[in-house]
Write a protein that holds these residues in place. Structure first.
Motif, PDB file in Angstrom:
ATOM      1  N   ASN A  31       0.826  -1.209   0.000  1.00 49.65           N
ATOM      2  CA  ASN A  31       0.000   0.000   0.000  1.00 49.65           C
ATOM      3  C   ASN A  31       0.860   1.258   0.000  1.00 49.65           C
ATOM      4  O   ASN A  31       0.568   2.217  -0.725  1.00 49.65           O
ATOM      5  CB  ASN A  31      -0.951   0.006   1.200  1.00 49.65           C
ATOM      6  CG  ASN A  31      -2.069  -1.003   1.037  1.00 49.65           C
ATOM      7  OD1 ASN A  31      -2.480  -1.314  -0.065  1.00 49.65           O
ATOM      8  ND2 ASN A  31      -2.544  -1.513   2.154  1.00 49.65           N
ATOM      9  N   ARG A  36      -0.845   4.575  -1.267  1.00 43.30           N
ATOM     10  CA  ARG A  36      -2.114   4.533  -0.531  1.00 43.30           C
ATOM     11  C   ARG A  36      -1.825   4.536   0.965  1.00 43.30           C
ATOM     12  O   ARG A  36      -0.704   4.271   1.384  1.00 43.30           O
ATOM     13  CB  ARG A  36      -2.878   3.257  -0.903  1.00 43.30           C
ATOM     14  CG  ARG A  36      -3.230   3.191  -2.383  1.00 43.30           C
ATOM     15  CD  ARG A  36      -4.130   2.029  -2.697  1.00 43.30           C
ATOM     16  NE  ARG A  36      -3.439   0.752  -2.590  1.00 43.30           N
ATOM     17  CZ  ARG A  36      -3.661  -0.278  -3.407  1.00 43.30           C
ATOM     18  NH1 ARG A  36      -4.538  -0.190  -4.388  1.00 43.30           N
ATOM     19  NH2 ARG A  36      -3.010  -1.401  -3.245  1.00 43.30           N
ATOM     20  N   PHE A  40      -5.027   0.683   3.917  1.00 51.26           N
ATOM     21  CA  PHE A  40      -6.008   0.683   2.828  1.00 51.26           C
ATOM     22  C   PHE A  40      -6.608  -0.708   2.599  1.00 51.26           C
ATOM     23  O   PHE A  40      -7.825  -0.872   2.565  1.00 51.26           O
ATOM     24  CB  PHE A  40      -5.369   1.196   1.536  1.00 51.26           C
ATOM     25  CG  PHE A  40      -6.295   1.140   0.358  1.00 51.26           C
ATOM     26  CD1 PHE A  40      -7.275   2.099   0.177  1.00 51.26           C
ATOM     27  CD2 PHE A  40      -6.187   0.110  -0.573  1.00 51.26           C
ATOM     28  CE1 PHE A  40      -8.132   2.050  -0.907  1.00 51.26           C
ATOM     29  CE2 PHE A  40      -7.043   0.049  -1.659  1.00 51.26           C
ATOM     30  CZ  PHE A  40      -8.020   1.014  -1.826  1.00 51.26           C
ATOM     31  N   HIS A  56     -13.996   3.604   8.856  1.00 47.92           N
ATOM     32  CA  HIS A  56     -12.775   2.948   8.403  1.00 47.92           C
ATOM     33  C   HIS A  56     -12.012   2.290   9.547  1.00 47.92           C
ATOM     34  O   HIS A  56     -11.571   1.161   9.428  1.00 47.92           O
ATOM     35  CB  HIS A  56     -11.887   3.961   7.673  1.00 47.92           C
ATOM     36  CG  HIS A  56     -10.617   3.380   7.151  1.00 47.92           C
ATOM     37  ND1 HIS A  56     -10.587   2.548   6.061  1.00 47.92           N
ATOM     38  CD2 HIS A  56      -9.340   3.512   7.576  1.00 47.92           C
ATOM     39  CE1 HIS A  56      -9.341   2.182   5.835  1.00 47.92           C
ATOM     40  NE2 HIS A  56      -8.563   2.772   6.739  1.00 47.92           N
TER      41      HIS A  56
END
Length: 100
Positions: A31, A36, A40, A56
């Motif tokens: 990631n 990212r 992620f 999240h």
């Protein structure tokens, strides 16, 4: 529970934890290389796991909980090399303890 059973259980739990760390570390590194956020992949998989209805952070925690539990169960379910006989059947071993 005998001492050898406790030892095998402990080895399995440690093997599962090592597997968890390796897989999680791989995806964190991947990631980051792809630009990212580090969490992620865990967030995407966690959102799918809980139905997409949580934030999240909650999804990451849910996924990691399932992932670590599954890794430990797989580690315990896999016999360690110390509990298997020290022979390879069909390779000329004449040991009477070579039974599966």
């Amino acid at each position: 529970m005998t001492e050898s059973t406790r030892g095998a259980l402990f080895q399995g739990l440690v093997a599962g934890l090592i597997g968890y760390v390796i897989v999680a570390g791989f995806f964190v590194a991947l990631n980051l290389v792809l630009g990212r956020p580090a969490t992620f992949t865990a967030g995407v998989l966690g959102t799918a796991l809980v139905g997409g209805a949580t934030a999240h952070v909650g999804a990451v925690i849910a996924f990691n909980g399932v992932h670590i539990l599954a890794s430990m169960v797989m580690g315990v379910g896999r016999p360690s090399s110390s509990t298997r006989p020290n022979c390879i059947p069909g390779r000329g071993s004449r040991s009477s303890s070579c039974s599966w």
